[in-house]
Structure formats: C-alpha cells, structure tokens
Design an enzyme around this catalytic site. Structure first.
Site, PDB file in Angstrom:
ATOM      1  N   TYR A 196      28.604 -45.681  12.458  1.00 54.21           N
ATOM      2  CA  TYR A 196      28.459 -45.633  13.911  1.00 54.21           C
ATOM      3  C   TYR A 196      29.738 -46.134  14.589  1.00 54.21           C
ATOM      4  O   TYR A 196      30.214 -45.554  15.570  1.00 54.21           O
ATOM      5  CB  TYR A 196      27.269 -46.478  14.364  1.00 54.21           C
ATOM      6  N   SER A 255      30.397 -52.414  28.328  1.00 50.33           N
ATOM      7  CA  SER A 255      29.746 -51.111  28.363  1.00 50.33           C
ATOM      8  C   SER A 255      28.377 -51.196  29.026  1.00 50.33           C
ATOM      9  O   SER A 255      27.669 -52.207  28.907  1.00 50.33           O
ATOM     10  CB  SER A 255      29.582 -50.585  26.932  1.00 50.33           C
ATOM     11  N   GLN A 266      32.092 -50.887  32.633  1.00 51.85           N
ATOM     12  CA  GLN A 266      32.125 -49.442  32.384  1.00 51.85           C
ATOM     13  C   GLN A 266      30.795 -48.832  32.797  1.00 51.85           C
ATOM     14  O   GLN A 266      29.723 -49.361  32.470  1.00 51.85           O
ATOM     15  CB  GLN A 266      32.395 -49.160  30.905  1.00 51.85           C
ATOM     16  N   TYR A 278      28.235 -45.610  32.829  1.00 54.02           N
ATOM     17  CA  TYR A 278      27.693 -44.287  32.546  1.00 54.02           C
ATOM     18  C   TYR A 278      26.840 -43.908  33.748  1.00 54.02           C
ATOM     19  O   TYR A 278      26.046 -44.720  34.236  1.00 54.02           O
ATOM     20  CB  TYR A 278      26.830 -44.301  31.286  1.00 54.02           C
ATOM     21  N   THR A 294      32.969 -43.490  33.252  1.00 56.17           N
ATOM     22  CA  THR A 294      33.180 -42.583  32.119  1.00 56.17           C
ATOM     23  C   THR A 294      32.734 -41.183  32.508  1.00 56.17           C
ATOM     24  O   THR A 294      31.574 -40.974  32.891  1.00 56.17           O
ATOM     25  CB  THR A 294      32.417 -43.077  30.885  1.00 56.17           C
ATOM     26  N   LYS A 314      37.683 -42.834  33.669  1.00 54.55           N
ATOM     27  CA  LYS A 314      37.941 -42.893  32.228  1.00 54.55           C
ATOM     28  C   LYS A 314      37.440 -41.622  31.552  1.00 54.55           C
ATOM     29  O   LYS A 314      36.262 -41.277  31.666  1.00 54.55           O
ATOM     30  CB  LYS A 314      37.248 -44.113  31.610  1.00 54.55           C
ATOM     31  N   HIS A 348      37.425 -40.508  24.424  1.00 57.96           N
ATOM     32  CA  HIS A 348      36.277 -41.267  23.924  1.00 57.96           C
ATOM     33  C   HIS A 348      36.453 -41.614  22.441  1.00 57.96           C
ATOM     34  O   HIS A 348      35.486 -41.624  21.673  1.00 57.96           O
ATOM     35  CB  HIS A 348      34.979 -40.488  24.136  1.00 57.96           C
ATOM     36  N   ARG A 382      35.082 -39.211  19.912  1.00 58.23           N
ATOM     37  CA  ARG A 382      33.638 -39.199  19.673  1.00 58.23           C
ATOM     38  C   ARG A 382      32.896 -38.153  20.509  1.00 58.23           C
ATOM     39  O   ARG A 382      31.683 -38.002  20.373  1.00 58.23           O
ATOM     40  CB  ARG A 382      33.056 -40.591  19.949  1.00 58.23           C
ATOM     41  N   ASP A 414      44.005 -44.683  26.404  1.00 59.20           N
ATOM     42  CA  ASP A 414      42.923 -45.226  25.578  1.00 59.20           C
ATOM     43  C   ASP A 414      42.723 -44.360  24.348  1.00 59.20           C
ATOM     44  O   ASP A 414      42.328 -43.200  24.463  1.00 59.20           O
ATOM     45  CB  ASP A 414      41.633 -45.275  26.403  1.00 59.20           C
ATOM     46  N   GLY A 435      43.327 -44.632  19.684  1.00 56.92           N
ATOM     47  CA  GLY A 435      44.203 -44.589  18.528  1.00 56.92           C
ATOM     48  C   GLY A 435      45.074 -45.806  18.300  1.00 56.92           C
ATOM     49  O   GLY A 435      45.864 -45.822  17.354  1.00 56.92           O
ATOM     50  N   GLY A 462      39.644 -50.201  21.317  1.00 52.61           N
ATOM     51  CA  GLY A 462      38.256 -50.565  21.085  1.00 52.61           C
ATOM     52  C   GLY A 462      37.938 -50.826  19.633  1.00 52.61           C
ATOM     53  O   GLY A 462      37.543 -51.919  19.256  1.00 52.61           O
ATOM     54  N   ARG A 463      38.131 -49.817  18.789  1.00 53.23           N
ATOM     55  CA  ARG A 463      37.731 -49.972  17.396  1.00 53.23           C
ATOM     56  C   ARG A 463      38.428 -51.146  16.715  1.00 53.23           C
ATOM     57  O   ARG A 463      37.848 -51.803  15.843  1.00 53.23           O
ATOM     58  CB  ARG A 463      38.016 -48.679  16.621  1.00 53.23           C
TER      59      ARG A 463
END
Length: 407
Positions: free
Chosen positions: A47, A129, A150, A152, A178, A275, A299, A302, A330, A332, A353-354
């Site tokens: 995930y 988020s 953020q 949605y 987003t 974003k 994203h 994703r 945003d 990589g 993020g990751r």
C-alpha cells in the site's frame, strides 16, 4: 605479530535497542525502504510502496532526476551552507514540505503525530491528509511547526467546509486541494492482495503478523485505526474495512472544476495550493484562478500510469507562470541531490512523502527523524560540492539535462 593483529581487531559493542540496530544498517532512504519492506506485512508495504497499474510513472518519478547532471564550480568558499528558504511568509530550514500521506498508523501507532513532530523539529511544513489517522486538532498540537491541510473534495461540500473551518481554527497555514483524483487509480498490488483500510484479518494476515511480531504487537496495543477526521460521518470513518478505490469513487466529487476554486477562496482565507497539476496549460490556469501555488504532482504515480514526471515539468511551468505563483514539485525525491536539482530548475520547494513513510515503517519516529536528517545532510553536501552556499544561488546554470546539453 600478535600485537599487530590485536591492534586491528576491535569488538563491536552490542546495541540492545532494536530500533537503533535497524537504523545502524541504513545509509539512505533506499535502505529505509528495504528495512520497512522486511518489517511490515506485505499488504501494508505494498500500500505504501505501490502505484498504479504497471507502476511506470512511479519509477519514472525517481529515475527522471538521474537525467540531470550537476555543473560543479570549484575553489568557492563553502565554509557556511545555508539551506533555508521562505514560503508563504514562513521560514523553512530547507525548501522541503512533507507531502500528505493517508492512513499512516498502519506503519506505526503514532502515525501522523510522529511525522508532524519531526517535521516541526526539522523546521519544514507538514501536510495532513484528509484520510489522516490522527485528527486535525491532534496534529496541530504536535509541535509548533507549520501545518498544511490537504483536501479531497467530497460531494458533501458541508463536510469540506467543516474540515476547512477546523483547520483554520487549529492554525493550519495553507490548504492543498488535490485535483488528480476524479476517480481513483487502479493500484494493482492492492487489488491482488484484496487490501482494505484497515487491513482485514484473515489467515494470510495472521501468518504475516506472526512473522513480524514487532509490528503486530504495536498494532494490537494501539487504538483502532480509522479516518480520524471523518469519525461518525456518512462518508465512513474507516473503522470497518473498506476498499479505498470504492470509497473514493463513491464520495469524491467528480464534477470538480475550475469554477470551484472561487468557492474555496470564499471559505478559506489563507494560501491555496492546487496539487496534481501535470501540464503547463493547467499551471497557467492556476495563476488565472489566483491560487498562491502550483504543485506539480502525479500522486506519486498512484493515479494515472503514463503521467509526466514532475521534475520534467518544473522548468516550462516556472517560465509560464512568471513568478505569479509558487511552484512546488512533488514526486520521486529520494536524495538531497533531488531537492537541489529541483531548485536549480526553478522550483520554490519540493514535496516528499514515501521517504518519510518508509522511515516510519522502518523505525517509527526515529526513522522519520533519520529520513529528514539524511535529506538535509545530503542537500548540504551536494551544495558544497557544486560550489553553492545558499539556495538562492541555485539556478539553471548549475545543472544540465543529459545527454542533449553541453558541459
């Protein structure tokens, strides 16, 4: 001879702290990813790590930074390196923003609180988020650092307004809308595993949990994981397992359009970031709509597989917006050198993020601290090696695109 051999041999002290043992084997963000992969159940790691369809865009986000090479300048006084920057009037220790990441407590019970606290300590903004597992108010209390929220966009605009009101009252500085989730991308690792949020408990989950007792013990001792900002709402708070794709497609507003930016301006008094921009034309429309920042993002790969790598959009977008809006890239970022390259291309800041999700999964809050410190140390080292002492000195002359541009 014996004395010579003995002088070369030093017994390593035993480290009794399991977290420190894990971190002692990490030299960079990629190592945190490998540790997280070993420590987390497969579905949880997928995930975090997975992306849409064949995951080409996710890989390209990272690889595209390798298409740029530095042009070092030597014999410069680099005795003092200043990585600081200003964004929306706030001082940043480095031009880095922690990107919004959903459901972070699946990696560690502290979830967003750990990341927000470390971001505050490091002097960079943290973005919560909508699908956070800690509430707007809890995160606001996690350190004195800059917080963004953020958004949605739900069909229920009353809920959106309620969330924005709460964020404003809690002192969040900016919102990031987003716009690349009209429908949710097909994340096939999750499809293959039948992954839900929170994870369903079945035979495979029990086996994986037994093989990863550290993660399992932390999970069973913690409160139930849920969407903390949606508790007791019709949209669902995540206390029951849901398919994120089905959940999003049921509740996200597919009619969202440019005219809605005016509504956000009416209900939010602070800076607005759009974003998910993936073209020069849409970046210009953001400027026309009067937003304060354009966030180039796919994203994390994703959503649409085959979308452009954000770093490749920086230069043409910066040229097109002509300084009328900040440009944030945003996607990589795995190295401090990636941050330097993005800034040299003209970005005002980058999001990552990751990198921090891997740190959280690998070693909890100390893993996040390690990730932030690593990116900063790498950034400082690269700046010194290319002969730059301030981010203000970073410009297009400092890098070249391979293989077309001359040395």
């Amino acid at each position: 001879m014996f004395d010579s051999i003995r002088s070369l041999i030093r017994l390593q002290e035993i480290e009794w702290d399991a977290t420190e043992r894990r971190l002692s084997r990490a030299a960079n963000i990629a190592d945190l990813r490998n540790i997280a992969r070993r420590r987390l159940p497969g579905g949880v790691f997928d995930y975090i790590d997975g992306a849409a369809e064949d995951e080409r865009s996710a890989r390209r986000n990272v690889a595209a930074f390798g298409d740029y090479e530095f042009r070092p300048a030597v014999l410069r006084d680099i005795s003092h390196i200043d990585t600081s920057a200003t964004l929306f009037g706030a001082h940043l220790s480095m031009p880095l923003v922690v990107a919004p990441m959903g459901f972070m407590r699946i990696a560690h019970p502290l979830g967003e609180l750990a990341v927000a606290e470390e971001a505050a300590r490091a002097g960079v903004p943290f973005t919560l988020s909508t699908f956070g597992t800690r509430s707007i108010e809890e995160v606001a209390a996690a350190g004195e650092g800059t917080k963004w929220f953020q958004v949605y966009v739900w069909r229920d605009r009353g809920l959106v307004r309620e969330l924005l009101d709460r964020a404003g009252q809690a002192g969040y500085q900016a919102i990031a809308i987003t716009v690349d989730t009209a429908v949710l991308g097909r994340r096939e690792r999750d499809v293959r595993r039948g992954f839900t949020l929170p994870p369903r408990v079945g035979p495979a989950t029990l086996v994986e949990g037994a093989l990863r007792p550290g993660w399992t013990w932390e999970l069973v001792r913690a409160d139930p994981i849920r969407f903390a900002n949606l508790i007791h709402r019709d949209q669902g708070d995540g206390v029951d397992p849901v398919s994120l794709a089905a959940h999003a497609n049921r509740h996200f507003d597919g009619s969202l359009s440019w005219s809605d930016i005016d509504w956000f301006r009416e209900v939010w008094p602070g800076p607005i970031i759009v974003k998910g921009v993936q073209s020069v034309a849409d970046a210009v429309r953001c400027v026309d709509a009067g937003v304060e920042a354009v966030c180039l993002s796919n994203h994390g790969g994703r959503q649409l597989d085959g979308s452009p790598a954000p770093v490749e959009l920086i230069e043409p977008v910066v040229e097109a917006v002509e300084g009328k809006a900040a440009v944030i890239s945003d996607g990589g970022v795995r190295r401090g050198s990636d941050i330097v390259k993005a800034l040299a291309l003209g970005a005002d800041a980058v999001m990552a993020g990751r990198a921090f999700y891997y740190g959280l999964g690998a070693a909890g809050q100390r893993g996040v601290e390690f990730a932030l410190a690593t990116l900063r140390e790498e950034m400082e080292r690269v700046m010194a090696l290319i002969g730059v002492t301030s981010v203000k000195e970073l410009d297009r002359a400092r890098i070249r695109h391979l293989p077309t541009e001359p040395i």
